[in-house]
Scaffold this active site. Structure first.
Site, PDB file in Angstrom:
ATOM      1  N   PRO A  34       0.833  -1.251  -0.214  1.00 34.74           N
ATOM      2  CG  PRO A  34      -0.099  -1.330   2.648  1.00 34.74           C
ATOM      3  CD  PRO A  34       1.056  -1.954   0.914  1.00 34.74           C
ATOM      4  N   PRO A  35       0.061   2.990  -0.582  1.00 39.80           N
ATOM      5  CG  PRO A  35       0.218   3.333  -2.514  1.00 39.80           C
ATOM      6  CD  PRO A  35      -0.720   2.053  -1.490  1.00 39.80           C
ATOM      7  CB  CYS A  36       3.277   4.239   3.679  1.00 35.07           C
ATOM      8  SG  CYS A  36       2.396   2.530   3.467  1.00 35.07           S
ATOM      9  CD  GLN A  37       3.966   6.807  -1.815  1.00 31.78           C
ATOM     10  OE1 GLN A  37       3.924   6.340  -1.102  1.00 31.78           O
ATOM     11  NE2 GLN A  37       4.830   6.726  -2.709  1.00 31.78           N
ATOM     12  CB  ALA A  38      -0.424  10.390   2.161  1.00 33.12           C
TER      13      ALA A  38
END
Length: 373
Positions: A80-84
């Protein structure tokens, strides 16, 4: 008993392919990228692809599709994208959808209660909020009962002919030891690095813009890597060269193996690059070396972005060459437009890296068996 896996954010199924190589049975995959879903379905016939955003994926549906009850799944994997998510307590909050995607991943973990979890992400996650992203991910999973450790894995250390760094989180709720796989390839290791020659040297020679259809291999397999990825295949698919325009074709003959934009005569450089410092854009207009490793395969193998020029031919690499450099077996057929095919290849976890993770998971799980005995 065969170990089960579900792959969230599965894309074309690179990580799933690696887990299957290691001996896992992948039961399902989920992604909202339609073309990638077609690829996953075609290349993982024993798994059920569930299309759509993860927000719409219910735990009940996963259980119905896989036949599993809560707590029966061996491993849940995904990136899962976790950048934010690292800053969800601050300015951006949960307004950024990428943060919500990690929340959704946690929802599935809580609902399925797998014995193990594997998450992968880009190395840059360490720099977000001074490492807050990593700390928060581990804290959220700990709240669900999982011990989690992360490490940076280098794809080339596991036989992938490419410099690629990924942060891999491994966790379990069983109180078992957690570690990461030891490198197998490189100097002073069991095997040398897999070079670009090892990876694509047997593929047919084609010119800029040429689409040969499905030709036979150029040579017999000359490396263990080629033998493994070819399997029983006799012909090469998706080996069509993008068509570069005249201005680029005038530049490429000046670039030697291992060279880059710096080798192009100044008058032939793009206007913006004429003002560039010699230390800038180190990979732009890069030509691969037969005896080297590829740079990270991105979602566009665009020669303006990186070293995606064939070692000998004046052309960009094909989808099949990019897939080989990601360690995808040749039976993979990538669906969708050419652009979507490159995206699927570039977004994937290299299957051989997935295989190394899967084999190491089985070793860690053997502690559970011994403890039970």
């Amino acid at each position: 008993m065969t170990k089960s896996a579900i792959d969230l954010f599965c894309g074309a199924g690179g990580l799933s392919a690696g887990l299957e190589m290691a001996g896992f049975r992948v039961l399902a995959g989920n992604d909202c990228f339609e073309a990638a879903g077609k690829t996953f379905s075609a290349t993982h016939p024993n798994a059920q692809f569930i299309p759509g955003p993860i927000e719409d994926l219910s735990v009940e549906r996963l259980m119905r599709v896989t036949g599993l009850k809560k707590g029966e799944l061996t491993v849940l994997v995904g990136g899962p994208p976790c950048q934010a998510y690292s800053v969800y307590n601050h300015k951006r909050g949960m307004h950024d959808r990428r943060a919500t995607l990690f929340r959704e991943y946690l929802r599935i973990v809580e609902g399925m209660k797998p014995e193990w979890i594997v998450m992968e992400n880009v190395k840059g996650i360490y720099s977000i909020g001074g490492g807050e992203a990593v700390r928060t991910i581990k804290a959220e999973l700990a709240a669900l009962g999982y011990d989690v450790e992360e490490a940076v894995l280098k794809a080339e250390d596991f036989g992938v002919p490419q410099e690629r760094r990924r942060v891999v989180f491994i966790g379990n709720r069983l109180g078992l030891p957690i570690s990461h796989p030891d490198p197998t390839h490189g100097p002073d290791r069991a095997h040398p690095f897999t070079t670009i020659q090892d990876a694509i040297g047997d593929l047919p020679e084609i010119e800029n813009g040429e689409d040969p259809g499905a030709p036979a291999y150029r040579t017999e397999a000359s490396s263990a890597f080629q033998r493994q990825l070819r399997g029983n295949a006799t012909h090469v698919t998706q080996h069509a060269a993008p068509r570069l325009g005249k201005v680029n074709m005038d530049r490429l003959p000046h670039i030697p193996q291992g060279g880059s934009w710096r080798d192009i005569p100044h008058e032939l450089l793009p206007a913006g690059m004429k003002r560039a410092k010699r230390s800038d854009h180190t990979k732009r207009y890069g030509r691969m070396r037969w005896d080297g490793l590829a740079c990270t395969i991105l979602t566009k193998c665009d020669i303006h972005w990186g070293a995606y020029i064939h070692p000998e031919k004046d052309r960009a690499i094909t989808v099949r060459e990019a897939a080989r450099l990601q360690s995808f077996p040749d039976y993979f057929e990538f669906f969708g437009s050419k652009t979507e095919q490159y995206i699927q290849v570039g977004n994937a976890v290299p299957p051989l890296l997935g295989k190394a993770i899967g084999e190491h998971l089985l070793t860690l799980m053997s502690h559970q068996v011994r403890r039970a005995a």
